[in-house]
Design a protein around this motif. Structure first.
Motif, PDB file in Angstrom:
ATOM      1  N   THR A  58       0.811  -1.218   0.000  1.00  0.00           N
ATOM      2  CA  THR A  58       0.000   0.000   0.000  1.00  0.00           C
ATOM      3  C   THR A  58       0.849   1.275   0.000  1.00  0.00           C
ATOM      4  OG1 THR A  58      -0.256  -0.269   2.401  1.00  0.00           O
ATOM      5  CG2 THR A  58      -2.066  -1.027   1.000  1.00  0.00           C
ATOM      6  N   GLY A  59       1.792   1.351  -0.940  1.00  0.00           N
ATOM      7  CA  GLY A  59       2.454   2.607  -1.242  1.00  0.00           C
ATOM      8  C   GLY A  59       3.722   2.917  -0.481  1.00  0.00           C
ATOM      9  N   ASP A  60       4.454   3.902  -1.028  1.00  0.00           N
ATOM     10  CA  ASP A  60       5.734   4.369  -0.491  1.00  0.00           C
ATOM     11  C   ASP A  60       6.742   3.229  -0.326  1.00  0.00           C
ATOM     12  OD1 ASP A  60       4.829   6.936  -0.520  1.00  0.00           O
ATOM     13  OD2 ASP A  60       4.796   7.219   1.650  1.00  0.00           O
ATOM     14  N   VAL A  61       6.784   2.364  -1.326  1.00  0.00           N
ATOM     15  CA  VAL A  61       7.786   1.296  -1.290  1.00  0.00           C
ATOM     16  C   VAL A  61       9.179   1.873  -1.502  1.00  0.00           C
ATOM     17  CG1 VAL A  61       7.565   0.697  -3.744  1.00  0.00           C
ATOM     18  CG2 VAL A  61       8.274  -1.045  -2.107  1.00  0.00           C
ATOM     19  N   ILE A  62       9.294   2.991  -2.223  1.00  0.00           N
ATOM     20  CA  ILE A  62      10.566   3.698  -2.388  1.00  0.00           C
ATOM     21  C   ILE A  62      10.321   5.194  -2.222  1.00  0.00           C
ATOM     22  CG2 ILE A  62      11.574   1.965  -3.925  1.00  0.00           C
ATOM     23  CD1 ILE A  62      11.028   3.883  -6.265  1.00  0.00           C
ATOM     24  N   ASP A  63      11.388   5.943  -1.912  1.00  0.00           N
ATOM     25  CA  ASP A  63      11.299   7.404  -1.895  1.00  0.00           C
ATOM     26  C   ASP A  63      12.490   8.067  -2.568  1.00  0.00           C
ATOM     27  OD1 ASP A  63      13.305   7.161   0.037  1.00  0.00           O
ATOM     28  OD2 ASP A  63      11.946   7.543   1.713  1.00  0.00           O
ATOM     29  N   GLN A  64      13.342   7.232  -3.237  1.00  0.00           N
ATOM     30  CA  GLN A  64      14.456   7.746  -4.033  1.00  0.00           C
ATOM     31  C   GLN A  64      14.572   6.892  -5.288  1.00  0.00           C
ATOM     32  OE1 GLN A  64      18.147   8.119  -1.754  1.00  0.00           O
ATOM     33  NE2 GLN A  64      16.945   8.277   0.132  1.00  0.00           N
ATOM     34  N   GLU A  65      14.931   7.518  -6.407  1.00  0.00           N
ATOM     35  CA  GLU A  65      15.002   6.766  -7.663  1.00  0.00           C
ATOM     36  C   GLU A  65      16.039   5.656  -7.609  1.00  0.00           C
ATOM     37  OE1 GLU A  65      14.601   8.538 -11.529  1.00  0.00           O
ATOM     38  OE2 GLU A  65      14.136  10.475 -10.618  1.00  0.00           O
ATOM     39  N   GLY A  66      17.131   5.865  -6.887  1.00  0.00           N
ATOM     40  CA  GLY A  66      18.168   4.845  -6.793  1.00  0.00           C
ATOM     41  C   GLY A  66      17.704   3.568  -6.132  1.00  0.00           C
ATOM     42  N   GLN A  67      16.589   3.628  -5.412  1.00  0.00           N
ATOM     43  CA  GLN A  67      16.064   2.446  -4.730  1.00  0.00           C
ATOM     44  C   GLN A  67      15.304   1.526  -5.676  1.00  0.00           C
ATOM     45  OE1 GLN A  67      13.761   4.528  -1.828  1.00  0.00           O
ATOM     46  NE2 GLN A  67      15.494   4.922  -0.470  1.00  0.00           N
ATOM     47  N   MET A  68      15.111   1.954  -6.926  1.00  0.00           N
ATOM     48  CA  MET A  68      14.398   1.131  -7.904  1.00  0.00           C
ATOM     49  C   MET A  68      15.095  -0.229  -8.078  1.00  0.00           C
ATOM     50  SD  MET A  68      11.608   1.914  -9.818  1.00  0.00           S
ATOM     51  CE  MET A  68      11.736   3.653 -10.266  1.00  0.00           C
ATOM     52  N   GLU A  69      16.403  -0.274  -7.831  1.00  0.00           N
ATOM     53  CA  GLU A  69      17.165  -1.514  -8.022  1.00  0.00           C
ATOM     54  C   GLU A  69      16.702  -2.640  -7.110  1.00  0.00           C
ATOM     55  OE1 GLU A  69      21.241  -0.487  -7.478  1.00  0.00           O
ATOM     56  OE2 GLU A  69      21.356   0.770  -9.281  1.00  0.00           O
ATOM     57  N   MET A  70      16.097  -2.281  -5.965  1.00  0.00           N
ATOM     58  CA  MET A  70      15.666  -3.318  -5.016  1.00  0.00           C
ATOM     59  C   MET A  70      14.317  -3.935  -5.394  1.00  0.00           C
ATOM     60  SD  MET A  70      14.209  -1.106  -1.784  1.00  0.00           S
ATOM     61  CE  MET A  70      12.940  -2.289  -1.324  1.00  0.00           C
TER      62      MET A  70
END
Length: 296
Positions: free
Chosen positions: A99-111
């Motif tokens: 339900t949202g906010d799984v990331i808050d920085q673009e660099g975290q897309m890798e996870m």
């Protein structure tokens, strides 16, 4: 004869002087213990079990187990979130919702791929956006949704699906966070569409923002699962959450089950930490992997 003997008094033993180093060591141990406890409060993952008793729940969904992940904010519990995935796997859920906010920085897309593939391998998994993802821009949100979909997690962007179990049906709906497109479909309009296409079915809504529960209840949703509130950051006995995510005191609907009219809300305390009052801060409010079992 000594002076003491002449005065008829026994000699008093001299007081031992406490070495300052002992005080230093004691303070250091206390400080380290306090820091370890604080880190445990911030990152000591807790699995919670909640039964949601729902009047209109179809009989076939009695005992339906949902695992909710919310507000991870890019944190990883073990390499590839394997510790988190192992806990999800242990619950044997029928459904997984993010339900949202799984990331808050673009660099975290890798996870995302490892997490999404891991969740999809356990149970059908769905996702709705949070406010922090939209703050990265629409391009980042599109990429995130695409990666999730390719890895087996279905984004619900003001959409719904009909779930079936033991001969019963219910609607699973999801709305994008209000930080998204200004002209997006409202929760009220989505509910009206659901009523037109699948009249009378029980509705489960995934929506990031807990503080809009009044709107979801007025629209007519039976059960809502949200995050966003982070448990109130600091939780006080008998009072609940202390600080809202918009920095106001004693916010409503921060953790657990709530009811407004005929609608019920479950709010997860979340898995990560945002920046209120600074990143990595929780007191009496450990990160939560929420397990919610529906009961009729």
């Amino acid at each position: 004869m000594t002076t003491t003997e002449r005065n008829g008094r026994a000699r008093q033993p001299g007081k031992r002087r406490r070495h300052p180093l002992r005080w230093v060591v004691g303070l250091l141990v206390a400080a380290l213990g306090g820091w370890a406890w604080f880190q445990w409060q911030c990152w000591g993952l807790q699995v919670t079990q909640t039964e949601a008793v729902l009047d209109r729940l179809p009989e076939g969904f009695d005992g339906y187990k949902i695992v909710q992940l919310s507000d991870l904010h890019g944190h990883e519990y073990g390499e590839g979130n394997e510790e988190l995935l192992a806990l999800v796997r242990e619950q044997k859920p029928d459904l997984i919702v993010v339900t949202g906010d799984v990331i808050d920085q673009e660099g975290q897309m890798e996870m995302i791929p490892a997490l999404a593939k891991g969740l999809a391998a356990i149970a059908p998994s769905y996702y709705v956006t949070g406010n922090h993802e939209w703050s990265l821009g629409t391009g980042a949100v599109k990429e995130l949704k695409n990666v999730l979909f390719q890895c087996g997690v279905r984004p619900l962007s003001n959409q719904f699906e009909v779930l079936e179990r033991n001969g019963s049906q219910m609607v699973l709906a999801g709305v994008d966070d209000p930080n998204g497109y200004a002209d997006q479909m409202t929760p009220e309009a989505l509910f009206a569409q659901i009523g037109q296409q699948t009249p009378g079915l029980f509705t489960l809504l995934l929506a990031h923002r807990n503080d809009r529960f009044g709107e979801y209840a007025d629209a007519g949703y039976d059960f809502v699962m949200s995050g966003h509130g982070h448990g109130g950051i600091v939780r006080l006995p008998f009072l609940g959450g202390l600080v809202g995510t918009n920095r106001h005191f004693f916010p409503k609907w921060t953790s657990g089950i709530y009811t407004v009219g005929d609608s019920t809300l479950f709010v997860s305390r979340g898995l990560g930490n945002n920046t209120v009052p600074f990143k990595g801060f929780r007191i009496f409010n450990r990160p939560e992997l929420a397990v919610v079992t529906l009961k009729s």
